[in-house]
Design an enzyme around this catalytic site. Sequence first.
Site, PDB file in Angstrom:
ATOM      1  N   TYR A  61     105.532  75.130  68.862  1.00 51.39           N
ATOM      2  CA  TYR A  61     105.026  73.799  68.316  1.00 51.39           C
ATOM      3  C   TYR A  61     106.397  73.907  67.382  1.00 51.39           C
ATOM      4  CZ  TYR A  61     103.636  71.298  64.381  1.00 51.39           C
ATOM      5  OH  TYR A  61     103.235  69.976  63.035  1.00 51.39           O
TER       6      TYR A  61
ATOM      7  N   ARG B 149     102.461  66.151  69.017  1.00 52.29           N
ATOM      8  CA  ARG B 149     100.947  67.041  69.312  1.00 52.29           C
ATOM      9  C   ARG B 149     101.362  68.090  68.512  1.00 52.29           C
ATOM     10  NH1 ARG B 149     100.566  71.645  73.061  1.00 52.29           N
ATOM     11  NH2 ARG B 149      98.387  71.068  74.690  1.00 52.29           N
TER      12      ARG B 149
ATOM     13  N   SER C  61     107.712  70.458  60.331  1.00 49.84           N
ATOM     14  CA  SER C  61     106.431  71.273  59.768  1.00 49.84           C
ATOM     15  C   SER C  61     107.483  72.500  59.023  1.00 49.84           C
ATOM     16  CB  SER C  61     105.681  71.399  60.905  1.00 49.84           C
ATOM     17  OG  SER C  61     105.285  72.896  60.434  1.00 49.84           O
TER      18      SER C  61
ATOM     19  N   ALA D 154      93.120  48.838  72.441  1.00 52.63           N
ATOM     20  CA  ALA D 154      93.682  47.904  72.437  1.00 52.63           C
ATOM     21  C   ALA D 154      91.712  48.038  71.736  1.00 52.63           C
ATOM     22  CB  ALA D 154      93.902  47.013  72.345  1.00 52.63           C
TER      23      ALA D 154
END
Length: 320
Positions: free
Chosen positions: A142, A73, A116, A35
Site C-alpha cells: 500500500y 484501494r 498516506s 447510478a
Amino acid sequence: MILVTGATGFLGKAVLKHLLADNQAWRVAVAVRKAGQQWPEKVLPRVMGDLESYTDWSVALDDVFAVVHCAARVHVMNDAAIDPLAEFRRINVQGTLNLARQAATAGVRRFIFISSIKVNGESTQRGSPFFADGICAPLDPYGVSKMEAEQGLRDISAQTGMEVVIIRPPLVYGPGVKANFAAMMRWLKRGIPLPLGAIHNQRSLVALDNLVDLIVTCLSHPAAANQTFLVSDGEDLSTTQLLRRMGNALGKPARLIPVPASVLKLGAALVRKPELAQRLCGSLQVDISKTRELLGWRPPVSVDEGLRRAAEGYLRETVV
C-alpha cells in the site's frame, strides 16, 4: 466545479459535507461507480465506474477546476490478493495517473491527492518525527503504491503545469471510523480490561474534521501548489493516553492493566504478530511545521473534541 472521488467513503463523505456547508458555496461533482444513490440537491453525480487505467473521465471532468482524489484501494490487514502490490498499483497508481492525465488535458488547475504517512515509513524513534520533505521508505505494498502515485503525479505536473498537492495523513479517526479504531471503542464500551496501561510511545493521529479542513484549505491556498504536506492534530499521544481519553469520551473509563511493553512485544512475537506490537507499542510521529508555516494552518479541532465526535458517531451507530 470541484470533483470529489471516493465520495461514498469515510473521508470522501466528510469532504463533501464540508464543501456543501462552506460559505464559499462550492459547486461539487462526485464520481460514482453506478447510478441509483441519493445525493444532496447541490451535488452533481457523474457515473464513472471503477478507478482503472482505462476509465474515461471526460464527462466527470467537464467544467472542473480542482479534483480532490480520495478514492483508492485502501490498506487491509489480511490481504487475500495473490499479488497485493500488483492490485495496489493497478488502482492507486495506474488508475490515479490515468485520472490525473485526463484532468490536466481537461484544464483542471489543481489536483489534491490523499496519500498516506506510510510513504514515509511505518515507525519513528520517539522524538524523531517524519517530515514532509524527508526520505520516503514505504515498507508494504500500500505504501509503495502511494509513493509511486506521488512520483507519477509530480511528473504529470512538471509536464502539464497542473498543480498537484499531496497530503499524507497518519491514522484518521472520526464519526464512522472502522477497523482497529472502531474495535478499540468497542472494547472500551464493553469495559474489557486491556493490558495497555504502561505504554510510553508517541503516535500522531488526525481527526477527520482536521484532515478535511486542510484539504479544503489546499483547494485555494496559493502556497499549497506543488507541495507535500503532513497533517495531524498537533498533539501526540501514547497508546495508554489514547485509550484513557477515548474512554472518557465514551463515558466508560478505560480499564488498563500496566503490562510492560517488552512483555507485549514478546507475546506478539510468540504468536507471530509482531506488527500488532508495533501498532500498539511503537511510535509514529509527524512534524506538521511545514503545513503550519506555509499555509498558516492550525488544526481547528482538539484531540479531545475529535475523540468526542468519534465517540458520538460510534454510540449513534450502536444504539439498538
